[in-house]
Design a protein around this motif. Structure first.
Motif, PDB file in Angstrom:
ATOM      1  N   SER A  26       0.829  -1.210   0.000  1.00  0.00           N
ATOM      2  CA  SER A  26       0.000   0.000   0.000  1.00  0.00           C
ATOM      3  C   SER A  26       0.861   1.256   0.000  1.00  0.00           C
ATOM      4  O   SER A  26       0.607   2.197  -0.754  1.00  0.00           O
ATOM      5  CB  SER A  26      -0.928   0.004   1.216  1.00  0.00           C
ATOM      6  OG  SER A  26      -1.838  -1.074   1.159  1.00  0.00           O
ATOM      7  N   ARG A  27       1.902   1.257   0.845  1.00  0.00           N
ATOM      8  CA  ARG A  27       2.774   2.433   0.899  1.00  0.00           C
ATOM      9  C   ARG A  27       3.523   2.620  -0.413  1.00  0.00           C
ATOM     10  O   ARG A  27       3.674   3.748  -0.900  1.00  0.00           O
ATOM     11  CB  ARG A  27       3.759   2.302   2.069  1.00  0.00           C
ATOM     12  CG  ARG A  27       3.130   2.454   3.438  1.00  0.00           C
ATOM     13  CD  ARG A  27       4.195   2.707   4.511  1.00  0.00           C
ATOM     14  NE  ARG A  27       5.143   1.586   4.595  1.00  0.00           N
ATOM     15  CZ  ARG A  27       4.968   0.518   5.352  1.00  0.00           C
ATOM     16  NH1 ARG A  27       3.879   0.403   6.096  1.00  0.00           N
ATOM     17  NH2 ARG A  27       5.886  -0.437   5.392  1.00  0.00           N
ATOM     18  N   ALA A  28       3.997   1.514  -0.999  1.00  0.00           N
ATOM     19  CA  ALA A  28       4.750   1.608  -2.252  1.00  0.00           C
ATOM     20  C   ALA A  28       3.898   2.175  -3.378  1.00  0.00           C
ATOM     21  O   ALA A  28       4.352   3.009  -4.161  1.00  0.00           O
ATOM     22  CB  ALA A  28       5.290   0.236  -2.637  1.00  0.00           C
ATOM     23  N   LEU A  29       2.653   1.722  -3.472  1.00  0.00           N
ATOM     24  CA  LEU A  29       1.768   2.174  -4.552  1.00  0.00           C
ATOM     25  C   LEU A  29       1.277   3.602  -4.336  1.00  0.00           C
ATOM     26  O   LEU A  29       0.751   4.222  -5.258  1.00  0.00           O
ATOM     27  CB  LEU A  29       0.590   1.214  -4.698  1.00  0.00           C
ATOM     28  CG  LEU A  29       0.974  -0.215  -5.149  1.00  0.00           C
ATOM     29  CD1 LEU A  29      -0.260  -1.095  -5.231  1.00  0.00           C
ATOM     30  CD2 LEU A  29       1.700  -0.182  -6.494  1.00  0.00           C
ATOM     31  N   ARG A  30       1.441   4.113  -3.107  1.00  0.00           N
ATOM     32  CA  ARG A  30       1.146   5.525  -2.851  1.00  0.00           C
ATOM     33  C   ARG A  30       2.359   6.399  -3.122  1.00  0.00           C
ATOM     34  O   ARG A  30       2.281   7.622  -3.028  1.00  0.00           O
ATOM     35  CB  ARG A  30       0.714   5.743  -1.395  1.00  0.00           C
ATOM     36  CG  ARG A  30      -0.652   5.207  -1.034  1.00  0.00           C
ATOM     37  CD  ARG A  30      -1.180   5.904   0.221  1.00  0.00           C
ATOM     38  NE  ARG A  30      -0.219   5.912   1.313  1.00  0.00           N
ATOM     39  CZ  ARG A  30      -0.159   4.987   2.264  1.00  0.00           C
ATOM     40  NH1 ARG A  30      -0.997   3.954   2.240  1.00  0.00           N
ATOM     41  NH2 ARG A  30       0.731   5.069   3.241  1.00  0.00           N
ATOM     42  N   GLY A  31       3.517   5.770  -3.438  1.00  0.00           N
ATOM     43  CA  GLY A  31       4.730   6.532  -3.698  1.00  0.00           C
ATOM     44  C   GLY A  31       5.467   6.947  -2.450  1.00  0.00           C
ATOM     45  O   GLY A  31       6.272   7.874  -2.479  1.00  0.00           O
ATOM     46  N   SER A  32       5.197   6.264  -1.312  1.00  0.00           N
ATOM     47  CA  SER A  32       5.828   6.640  -0.051  1.00  0.00           C
ATOM     48  C   SER A  32       7.342   6.429  -0.111  1.00  0.00           C
ATOM     49  O   SER A  32       7.826   5.396  -0.571  1.00  0.00           O
ATOM     50  CB  SER A  32       5.241   5.807   1.090  1.00  0.00           C
ATOM     51  OG  SER A  32       5.961   6.024   2.287  1.00  0.00           O
ATOM     52  N   LYS A  33       8.080   7.419   0.387  1.00  0.00           N
ATOM     53  CA  LYS A  33       9.541   7.341   0.418  1.00  0.00           C
ATOM     54  C   LYS A  33      10.039   6.400   1.516  1.00  0.00           C
ATOM     55  O   LYS A  33      11.233   6.121   1.596  1.00  0.00           O
ATOM     56  CB  LYS A  33      10.145   8.737   0.629  1.00  0.00           C
ATOM     57  CG  LYS A  33       9.761   9.745  -0.449  1.00  0.00           C
ATOM     58  CD  LYS A  33      10.202   9.290  -1.831  1.00  0.00           C
ATOM     59  CE  LYS A  33       9.846  10.349  -2.882  1.00  0.00           C
ATOM     60  NZ  LYS A  33      10.164   9.889  -4.251  1.00  0.00           N
ATOM     61  N   SER A  34       9.119   5.905   2.360  1.00  0.00           N
ATOM     62  CA  SER A  34       9.533   4.967   3.406  1.00  0.00           C
ATOM     63  C   SER A  34       9.837   3.585   2.836  1.00  0.00           C
ATOM     64  O   SER A  34      10.413   2.739   3.511  1.00  0.00           O
ATOM     65  CB  SER A  34       8.435   4.844   4.477  1.00  0.00           C
ATOM     66  OG  SER A  34       7.262   4.262   3.931  1.00  0.00           O
ATOM     67  N   VAL A  35       9.452   3.351   1.576  1.00  0.00           N
ATOM     68  CA  VAL A  35       9.746   2.097   0.890  1.00  0.00           C
ATOM     69  C   VAL A  35      10.928   2.332  -0.040  1.00  0.00           C
ATOM     70  O   VAL A  35      10.947   3.310  -0.793  1.00  0.00           O
ATOM     71  CB  VAL A  35       8.524   1.597   0.085  1.00  0.00           C
ATOM     72  CG1 VAL A  35       8.842   0.273  -0.625  1.00  0.00           C
ATOM     73  CG2 VAL A  35       7.313   1.444   0.993  1.00  0.00           C
TER      74      VAL A  35
END
Length: 344
Positions: A26-35
């Motif tokens: 979910s975080r990756a597909l939102r473009g989160s820099k935490s991934v």
């Protein structure tokens, strides 16, 4: 009778294939820099293979987000009835594309600065964040920005980026651009450079462009006669009036740096009416590279602001606030496009 299973791929399937947790997907597909970049690219590749699309309704329920940004245009004087600066219209495509790439909807509306637009948006929760384009007199706009900050509204505006900025701002290196424009004119042998644009706290972007010009002139041991600075807002009509005022003052000048292309185009008409040749008698440099700049007579030398980077930076900045992560750099580079108006 049991519910028929869906063949639609899920984020859990992507997580299994990628060897990560579902929240990471979910975080990756939102473009989160935490991934990490490597993990994000792996997840995105699997999602494309499965033709996976984000279920925005389900995501909204989990995060209490609308997955929508609101883009507010503010009234600017224009020759047509749009009242939207053409530079901001050209930025719309980049903002829209980047929102689509992030799986976000975009609300677009036109606002009058004196209306209670700030109150309507922060109370309705129709959008997770606001992108503000255009404002006219900054001293009138400033109080609304303070109210947004006080209310904790996620917003970003396009404008002058400095230490005194209220709230999040993305903008170009106006000082560096002004210096580059001045260096270009000086290299063309121009020594008496006029500036058309309101260079004060009411229009801080124009003020920084003028300061950059003065820096270039000082480096070349040149000074600017105060009579060669004429107030103008970003419109052809204002540029026309400013150029007429400049000529009426009777002070010699061999170049004009206009704070916007619209001002420069208005000035071109006045110089032609006065029998002055561009660039032989007067060289002109504008700012923005709006579509009309390349079709002016003669075609206008101008400072280019990166529309693609601008749109992406605005979206990423407000998303960073929504997702509580660090925002990307706010100051964007500019470049000079040389055309016939300065002897190119």
């Amino acid at each position: 009778m049991g519910r028929k299973p869906s063949n639609k791929p899920t984020s859990f399937e992507i997580a299994y294939l990628a060897g990560v947790s579902q929240p990471t997907v979910s975080r990756a597909l939102r473009g989160s820099k935490s991934v990490s970049k490597e993990t994000r690219e792996k997840i995105e590749a699997i999602a494309r293979q499965l033709n996976y699309t984000v279920d925005k309704n389900a995501s909204s329920l989990r995060t209490q987000r609308s997955n929508t940004l609101a883009l507010l245009f503010f009234e600017d004087p224009t020759p047509d009835e749009s009242n939207i600066n053409p530079f901001f219209l050209s930025m719309l495509g980049s903002i829209t594309r980047h929102c689509a790439a992030k799986g976000l909807d975009l609300l677009v509306s036109f606002q009058k600065l004196e209306d209670d637009w700030h109150r309507r948006y922060q109370e309705s929760h129709r959008a997770d964040g606001l992108i503000l384009l255009g404002y006219g007199d900054y001293t009138l706009y400033e109080s609304r920005l303070r109210q947004l900050v006080k209310a904790g509204t996620h917003f970003v505006r396009w404008g002058s980026v400095d230490d005194g900025t209220i709230g999040a701002t993305v903008g170009s290196d106006n000082f560096g651009a002004g210096r580059l424009a001045g260096e270009h004119l000086i290299a063309r042998g121009r020594r008496q450079i006029a500036f058309l644009g309101q260079a004060d706290s009411h229009y801080p972007e124009f003020q920084q462009r003028h300061a950059g010009l003065l820096k270039a002139m000082a480096a070349a041991r040149l000074s600017q006669d105060p009579a060669l600075v004429v107030d103008a807002i970003s419109s052809e009509e204002s540029g026309h009036h400013a150029a007429r005022t400049l000529l009426a003052r009777g002070v010699s000048f061999d170049a004009i740096f206009a704070a916007s292309d619209l001002i420069a185009i208005g000035a071109l008409r006045v110089l032609s009416e006065a029998g002055l040749s561009v660039p032989e008698d007067v060289a002109i440099v504008g700012f923005d590279d709006i579509p009309a700049a390349g079709f002016a007579n003669p075609p206008l030398t101008t400072m280019v602001q990166d529309i693609r980077l601008a749109g992406e930076a605005l979206v990423e900045n407000v998303l960073a606030q929504v997702e509580d992560r660090q925002a990307p750099p706010a100051v964007l580079p500019t470049r000079l496009v040389v055309r016939a108006s300065s002897g190119g």
